[in-house]
Every structure is written in structure tokens, then in C-alpha cells.
Design a protein around this motif. Structure first.
Motif, PDB file in Angstrom:
ATOM      1  N   THR A 125     -49.317 -40.635-123.571  1.00  0.00           N
ATOM      2  CA  THR A 125     -48.601 -40.005-124.571  1.00  0.00           C
ATOM      3  C   THR A 125     -48.686 -40.551-125.892  1.00  0.00           C
ATOM      4  O   THR A 125     -48.019 -40.143-126.846  1.00  0.00           O
ATOM      5  CB  THR A 125     -47.074 -40.121-124.167  1.00  0.00           C
ATOM      6  N   LYS A 126     -49.685 -41.596-126.193  1.00  0.00           N
ATOM      7  CA  LYS A 126     -49.679 -42.219-127.667  1.00  0.00           C
ATOM      8  C   LYS A 126     -50.255 -41.514-128.704  1.00  0.00           C
ATOM      9  O   LYS A 126     -49.937 -41.416-129.682  1.00  0.00           O
ATOM     10  CB  LYS A 126     -50.463 -43.417-127.449  1.00  0.00           C
ATOM     11  N   ASP A 127     -51.053 -40.315-128.442  1.00  0.00           N
ATOM     12  CA  ASP A 127     -51.618 -39.668-129.115  1.00  0.00           C
ATOM     13  C   ASP A 127     -50.982 -38.263-129.549  1.00  0.00           C
ATOM     14  O   ASP A 127     -51.268 -37.364-130.226  1.00  0.00           O
ATOM     15  CB  ASP A 127     -53.081 -39.392-129.007  1.00  0.00           C
ATOM     16  N   ARG A 134     -48.194 -35.656-130.369  1.00  0.00           N
ATOM     17  CA  ARG A 134     -47.101 -35.516-131.605  1.00  0.00           C
ATOM     18  C   ARG A 134     -46.607 -34.046-131.462  1.00  0.00           C
ATOM     19  O   ARG A 134     -47.073 -33.157-131.399  1.00  0.00           O
ATOM     20  CB  ARG A 134     -47.693 -35.666-132.945  1.00  0.00           C
ATOM     21  N   ALA A 161     -47.434 -44.522-121.187  1.00  0.00           N
ATOM     22  CA  ALA A 161     -47.625 -44.939-122.543  1.00  0.00           C
ATOM     23  C   ALA A 161     -49.151 -44.733-123.270  1.00  0.00           C
ATOM     24  O   ALA A 161     -49.286 -44.221-124.305  1.00  0.00           O
ATOM     25  CB  ALA A 161     -47.210 -46.679-122.656  1.00  0.00           C
ATOM     26  N   ASP A 162     -49.883 -45.004-122.440  1.00  0.00           N
ATOM     27  CA  ASP A 162     -51.391 -44.713-122.602  1.00  0.00           C
ATOM     28  C   ASP A 162     -51.809 -43.167-122.750  1.00  0.00           C
ATOM     29  O   ASP A 162     -52.626 -42.709-123.770  1.00  0.00           O
ATOM     30  CB  ASP A 162     -52.431 -45.049-121.711  1.00  0.00           C
TER      31      ASP A 162
END
Length: 181
Positions: free
Chosen positions: A32-34, A36, A29-30
Motif C-alpha cells: 500500500t505504499k504507492d 494514493r 505496508a509494502d
């Protein structure tokens, strides 16, 4: 004994499946949060512009006279280039050796008669002597030189466009060694 082993194996496998791997989920999660997903824009499509095909002055590759050589009677009209053979002289000569392709002729001997080299040629069951200047083969092959090992020829061949050109070829002495006769 087998039952105890089977129960122990199931217990060990059950212990491995426990845990939700929460630390792995947090790391994913950390990281892949940025991120797009982005698809680049398609290039602009230009309208079709037809290109004119000008065939004036260009030979038609599908004409029968381009694909197949013209007959010998039409070529007497002057087409064929500088090397065009004389068909009438060939008919007058009526030589046996001009009725067979070069591949079927065999040089089986060499003679020197009055300082003039001659070759002995076999075709089927016939044997003939030839000298420089004689014609042999289907391609208007004229003997240009005879040695003790080969006959050199100048042949006239026709391409698909009907043009004649020269080709040099040789007929080599056939040795009796190695033949099973």
C-alpha cells in the motif's frame, strides 16, 4: 474434571493469541505504499438556462370541457365528429332496451320469422323481440346482424374530448345449462 478442561481450553486460546503477525503487517505496508486516494474532479456546472414554454395553439388539458364530455344539448351545435348520434330520435323512439346497459341485457332466444332473423332479449323480468336496425343499450347500439348464437352491434361512444367514434360489440346467446334457476 470440568475445571481441568476449562483450564486447558483457556491455555489453548492464550497460545493462539500470541504473536504480533508482523509478517502480515509488513506485507500490507509494502503493497500500500504507492497507493494514493484520488477523487476525480467535479464536472463544470453550467448556469441555468430557462426554456420558454409556448402554449399558443395547444389545448389546455385542465379545462372542464376536456375532462368531462359536454352535455347532449351543447353537442347538437355541431361538435363531436362524423359519428355524432341523434339525441332527438332517441327521445322519440323511447325504447325500453335503450334504457339499460348492454351488460344487463341477455339474448335468450333466436327466431326466424318470414326469413327475417329476430332475437329475444331479456332485461330484468321483461322479454322483448328485436330485429336488425333496432337500437339497444345506452351507447346508441344499433343491431347490424343477428345469428342463432349472437347479436352484432355498432355502438357510438364518446371520449373525454367530446368526439364520437364507432365501436363494434356482440351480445351472445345465454344457455340455460349451468344456470341455477
Amino acid at each position: 474434571m470440568k475445571r481441568i478442561f476449562l483450564i486447558a481450553l483457556c491455555g489453548a486460546l492464550g497460545g493462539c493469541s500470541g504473536g504480533d503477525h508482523e509478517d502480515l503487517r509488513q506485507w500490507m505496508a509494502d503493497n500500500t505504499k504507492d497507493m494514493r486516494g484520488s477523487v476525480p474532479k467535479l464536472p463544470e456546472v453550467l448556469p441555468y438556462q430557462p426554456v420558454p414554454y409556448d402554449v399558443e395553439g395547444v389545448l389546455d388539458p385542465f379545462k372542464p370541457n376536456k375532462i368531462e364530455p359536454e352535455s347532449k344539448y351543447k353537442q347538437a351545435a355541431g361538435k363531436g365528429g362524423a359519428f355524432q348520434p341523434d339525441f332527438e330520435a332517441r327521445e322519440l323512439r323511447n325504447s325500453l332496451l335503450e334504457k339499460y346497459p348492454i351488460e344487463s341485457l341477455k339474448m335468450i332466444g333466436y327466431l326466424n320469422v318470414n326469413n327475417r332473423p329476430m332475437a329475444v332479449i331479456q332485461v330484468d323480468d321483461k322479454v322483448k323481440q328485436i330485429k336488425v336496425g333496432d337500437y339497444i343499450g345506452l351507447d346508441f347500439g344499433m343491431v347490424t346482424q343477428i345469428s342463432d348464437k349472437e347479436i352484432e352491434l355498432r355502438e357510438l361512444i364518446q371520449d373525454s374530448a367530446g368526439d364520437w367514434s364507432e365501436r363494434k360489440s356482440s351480445l351472445y346467446l345465454q344457455s340455460k345449462e349451468g344456470s341455477k334457476k
